[in-house]
Design a protein around this motif. Structure first.
Motif, PDB file in Angstrom:
ATOM      1  N   ASP A   1      21.363 -12.792 -25.733  1.00 56.98           N
ATOM      2  CA  ASP A   1      21.999 -13.446 -24.583  1.00 56.98           C
ATOM      3  C   ASP A   1      23.482 -13.679 -24.848  1.00 56.98           C
ATOM      4  OD1 ASP A   1      19.654 -13.488 -23.138  1.00 56.98           O
ATOM      5  OD2 ASP A   1      19.093 -15.524 -23.754  1.00 56.98           O
ATOM      6  N   GLN A   2      23.796 -14.073 -26.080  1.00 54.01           N
ATOM      7  CA  GLN A   2      25.200 -14.271 -26.444  1.00 54.01           C
ATOM      8  C   GLN A   2      25.973 -12.957 -26.376  1.00 54.01           C
ATOM      9  OE1 GLN A   2      25.203 -16.137 -30.297  1.00 54.01           O
ATOM     10  NE2 GLN A   2      24.451 -18.106 -29.526  1.00 54.01           N
ATOM     11  N   LEU A   3      25.336 -11.892 -26.862  1.00 51.06           N
ATOM     12  CA  LEU A   3      25.979 -10.574 -26.793  1.00 51.06           C
ATOM     13  C   LEU A   3      26.191 -10.141 -25.346  1.00 51.06           C
ATOM     14  CD1 LEU A   3      24.116  -8.613 -29.636  1.00 51.06           C
ATOM     15  CD2 LEU A   3      26.514  -9.327 -29.611  1.00 51.06           C
ATOM     16  N   HIS A   4      25.218 -10.449 -24.495  1.00 52.00           N
ATOM     17  CA  HIS A   4      25.352 -10.104 -23.079  1.00 52.00           C
ATOM     18  C   HIS A   4      26.549 -10.823 -22.474  1.00 52.00           C
ATOM     19  CE1 HIS A   4      24.527 -10.446 -18.725  1.00 52.00           C
ATOM     20  NE2 HIS A   4      23.991  -9.239 -18.855  1.00 52.00           N
TER      21      HIS A   4
ATOM     22  N   ALA B   1      19.937 -12.704  -9.791  1.00 53.94           N
ATOM     23  CA  ALA B   1      18.980 -12.572 -10.896  1.00 53.94           C
ATOM     24  C   ALA B   1      19.655 -12.659 -12.257  1.00 53.94           C
ATOM     25  CB  ALA B   1      18.216 -11.257 -10.763  1.00 53.94           C
ATOM     26  N   GLY B   2      20.979 -12.853 -12.271  1.00 55.82           N
ATOM     27  CA  GLY B   2      21.697 -12.946 -13.534  1.00 55.82           C
ATOM     28  C   GLY B   2      22.083 -11.606 -14.116  1.00 55.82           C
ATOM     29  N   LYS B   3      21.983 -10.535 -13.315  1.00 56.97           N
ATOM     30  CA  LYS B   3      22.336  -9.194 -13.799  1.00 56.97           C
ATOM     31  C   LYS B   3      23.790  -8.887 -13.457  1.00 56.97           C
ATOM     32  CE  LYS B   3      17.673  -7.263 -13.431  1.00 56.97           C
ATOM     33  NZ  LYS B   3      16.819  -6.184 -12.836  1.00 56.97           N
ATOM     34  N   ALA B   4      24.485  -8.235 -14.377  1.00 54.19           N
ATOM     35  CA  ALA B   4      25.889  -7.881 -14.171  1.00 54.19           C
ATOM     36  C   ALA B   4      25.988  -6.709 -13.200  1.00 54.19           C
ATOM     37  CB  ALA B   4      26.553  -7.538 -15.496  1.00 54.19           C
ATOM     38  N   GLN B   5      26.751  -6.890 -12.136  1.00 54.53           N
ATOM     39  CA  GLN B   5      26.942  -5.853 -11.125  1.00 54.53           C
ATOM     40  C   GLN B   5      28.421  -5.510 -11.024  1.00 54.53           C
ATOM     41  OE1 GLN B   5      24.437  -4.331  -9.431  1.00 54.53           O
ATOM     42  NE2 GLN B   5      22.941  -5.579 -10.554  1.00 54.53           N
ATOM     43  N   TYR B   6      28.722  -4.216 -10.954  1.00 53.36           N
ATOM     44  CA  TYR B   6      30.118  -3.777 -10.838  1.00 53.36           C
ATOM     45  C   TYR B   6      30.610  -4.034  -9.428  1.00 53.36           C
ATOM     46  CZ  TYR B   6      34.273  -0.812 -11.029  1.00 53.36           C
ATOM     47  OH  TYR B   6      35.558  -0.352 -10.974  1.00 53.36           O
TER      48      TYR B   6
ATOM     49  N   MET C   1      24.762  -3.541 -20.744  1.00 47.25           N
ATOM     50  CA  MET C   1      24.504  -4.954 -20.468  1.00 47.25           C
ATOM     51  C   MET C   1      23.106  -5.152 -19.908  1.00 47.25           C
ATOM     52  SD  MET C   1      28.134  -6.516 -19.085  1.00 47.25           S
ATOM     53  CE  MET C   1      28.509  -5.206 -17.920  1.00 47.25           C
ATOM     54  N   ALA C   2      22.694  -4.262 -19.006  1.00 41.24           N
ATOM     55  CA  ALA C   2      21.335  -4.350 -18.459  1.00 41.24           C
ATOM     56  C   ALA C   2      20.300  -4.110 -19.542  1.00 41.24           C
ATOM     57  CB  ALA C   2      21.180  -3.337 -17.326  1.00 41.24           C
TER      58      ALA C   2
ATOM     59  N   ALA D   1       9.445  -2.545 -25.837  1.00 44.09           N
ATOM     60  CA  ALA D   1      10.740  -2.682 -25.176  1.00 44.09           C
ATOM     61  C   ALA D   1      11.879  -2.514 -26.176  1.00 44.09           C
ATOM     62  CB  ALA D   1      10.835  -4.044 -24.493  1.00 44.09           C
ATOM     63  N   ALA D   2      11.693  -3.019 -27.395  1.00 47.09           N
ATOM     64  CA  ALA D   2      12.722  -2.896 -28.423  1.00 47.09           C
ATOM     65  C   ALA D   2      12.908  -1.441 -28.822  1.00 47.09           C
ATOM     66  CB  ALA D   2      12.343  -3.734 -29.634  1.00 47.09           C
ATOM     67  N   THR D   3      11.800  -0.700 -28.940  1.00 46.62           N
ATOM     68  CA  THR D   3      11.888   0.721 -29.301  1.00 46.62           C
ATOM     69  C   THR D   3      12.623   1.508 -28.218  1.00 46.62           C
ATOM     70  OG1 THR D   3       9.814   0.580 -30.554  1.00 46.62           O
ATOM     71  CG2 THR D   3      10.570   2.772 -29.911  1.00 46.62           C
ATOM     72  N   ASP D   4      12.279   1.222 -26.953  1.00 48.53           N
ATOM     73  CA  ASP D   4      12.956   1.900 -25.842  1.00 48.53           C
ATOM     74  C   ASP D   4      14.439   1.508 -25.799  1.00 48.53           C
ATOM     75  OD1 ASP D   4      10.568   3.051 -25.156  1.00 48.53           O
ATOM     76  OD2 ASP D   4      10.083   1.596 -23.580  1.00 48.53           O
ATOM     77  N   ALA D   5      14.710   0.229 -26.086  1.00 48.57           N
ATOM     78  CA  ALA D   5      16.090  -0.246 -26.041  1.00 48.57           C
ATOM     79  C   ALA D   5      16.937   0.444 -27.106  1.00 48.57           C
ATOM     80  CB  ALA D   5      16.140  -1.758 -26.228  1.00 48.57           C
ATOM     81  N   LEU D   6      16.341   0.749 -28.258  1.00 46.13           N
ATOM     82  CA  LEU D   6      17.079   1.437 -29.321  1.00 46.13           C
ATOM     83  C   LEU D   6      17.615   2.775 -28.827  1.00 46.13           C
ATOM     84  CD1 LEU D   6      15.048   0.799 -32.612  1.00 46.13           C
ATOM     85  CD2 LEU D   6      17.487   0.348 -32.235  1.00 46.13           C
ATOM     86  N   THR D   7      16.769   3.517 -28.124  1.00 49.62           N
ATOM     87  CA  THR D   7      17.196   4.816 -27.597  1.00 49.62           C
ATOM     88  C   THR D   7      18.311   4.655 -26.572  1.00 49.62           C
ATOM     89  OG1 THR D   7      14.962   5.708 -27.929  1.00 49.62           O
ATOM     90  CG2 THR D   7      16.422   6.904 -26.425  1.00 49.62           C
ATOM     91  N   ASP D   8      18.114   3.707 -25.661  1.00 51.08           N
ATOM     92  CA  ASP D   8      19.116   3.502 -24.613  1.00 51.08           C
ATOM     93  C   ASP D   8      20.434   2.974 -25.186  1.00 51.08           C
ATOM     94  OD1 ASP D   8      17.418   4.415 -22.690  1.00 51.08           O
ATOM     95  OD2 ASP D   8      16.863   2.441 -21.922  1.00 51.08           O
TER      96      ASP D   8
END
Length: 305
Positions: A118-121, A153-158, A198-199, A216-223
């Motif tokens: 969350d801090q990184l986000h 929803a707290g998501k960053a939008q351009y 960020m998402a 989710a962590a494994t998928d996040a690593l790839t992304d």
């Protein structure tokens, strides 16, 4: 008697004209020494004066190009530094995702990782809203406000524009002063849909808060790796633009030096030659004044005594 009067008048007029001309020439040479220019007015040499005006216009345009170059260099340097900070945040997110992919994590450990994510986000959001040299959104295109905003929803939008303005560098050359956020943050995720780092970080944090989150962590690593590759490519583009600005700046400097040399050759006074001519003119002027004084004092009656 009339003949004598006419001759005397002609003598005085000719002498006055000669002395006046010599004084004007001396004043012109003195002006050249003080100003460093050998052209007092355009009529002295219309062709040379026209060329000097053209060179002056080129100098004025070069000053505008220099200002644009300095602004583009400042903005791209800011972009490069911000992207480096963003890359550091993504690398740290990858490290956390690697830890989160382990099935041996306790609930407290998952919570701690989620909190750091969350801090990184928040850090990434702040970096994406960095300001340029004019105080506008660095990665927001031509928008003056923030480049990204959080939705409900707290998501960053351009929220910036789609394009970044270009700045002219002279001779028909232009450079884009920055990049939009999506150009270096958005990529195609593992599932084939468009996403951004960020998402990805936020989704991993939410997954860890909801449960083990190992998949989710494994998928996040790839992304995150794809996002880092996209970011690295953008850094390369920014670096090439900075190199291009340096190249055009060097060329502009060379052309400025050539113009200065030409201006000095066309309109600049040669000090040694001008001083010599001035001394010569002053000597002739002094001799002319002395001769006029002596001749004007002569009288025909003096010769008849």
């Amino acid at each position: 008697m009339s003949s004598i009067t006419t001759s005397t008048g002609a003598f005085f007029e000719r002498s006055r004209s000669d002395i006046k001309g010599l004084r004007a020439q001396a004043e012109s040479l003195q002006s050249q020494l003080s100003s460093g220019n050998k052209l007092d007015r355009s009529s002295d040499n219309p062709v040379a004066a026209s060329r000097l005006r053209a060179l002056a216009r080129m100098d004025s345009l070069a000053q505008i190009d220099t200002a644009n170059s300095e602004r583009a260099n400042a903005d791209l340097t800011l972009a490069s530094g911000t992207m480096s900070d963003m890359a550091d945040a993504v690398i740290r997110a990858k490290e956390l995702a690697t830890q989160a992919a382990s099935s041996t994590l306790t609930g407290d450990q998952r919570s701690a990782i989620a909190a750091e994510l969350d801090q990184l986000h928040n850090t990434m959001l702040a970096l994406s809203n960095a300001r340029d040299s004019n105080g506008h959104a660095l990665f927001g295109g031509e928008a003056s406000g923030d480049a990204y905003q959080l939705d409900a929803a707290g998501k960053a939008q351009y929220v910036g524009t789609a394009q970044v303005d270009e700045l002219p560098l002279g001779e028909g050359q232009h450079v884009t002063r920055s990049m939009t956020g999506p150009q270096f943050l958005t990529f195609t995720g593992k599932d084939g849909t468009a996403t951004d780092v960020m998402a990805t970080v936020q989704a991993l944090s939410d997954a860890l808060k909801a449960g083990p989150g190992t998949t989710a962590a494994t998928d996040a690593l790839t992304d995150l790796q794809t996002g880092l590759d996209t970011l690295t490519t953008a850094q390369t583009v920014v670096g090439s633009r900075l190199n291009w600005i340096e190249l055009t700046t060097d060329r502009r400097t060379d052309l400025s030096e050539l113009r200065s040399t030409e201006e000095a050759g066309i309109g600049g006074a040669d000090l040694a030659t001008t001083m010599t001519r001035l001394q010569e003119t002053l000597t002739v002027l002094e001799a002319s004044q002395a001769s006029f004084t002596r001749l004007s004092s002569l009288s025909l009656f003096d010769q008849l005594r």
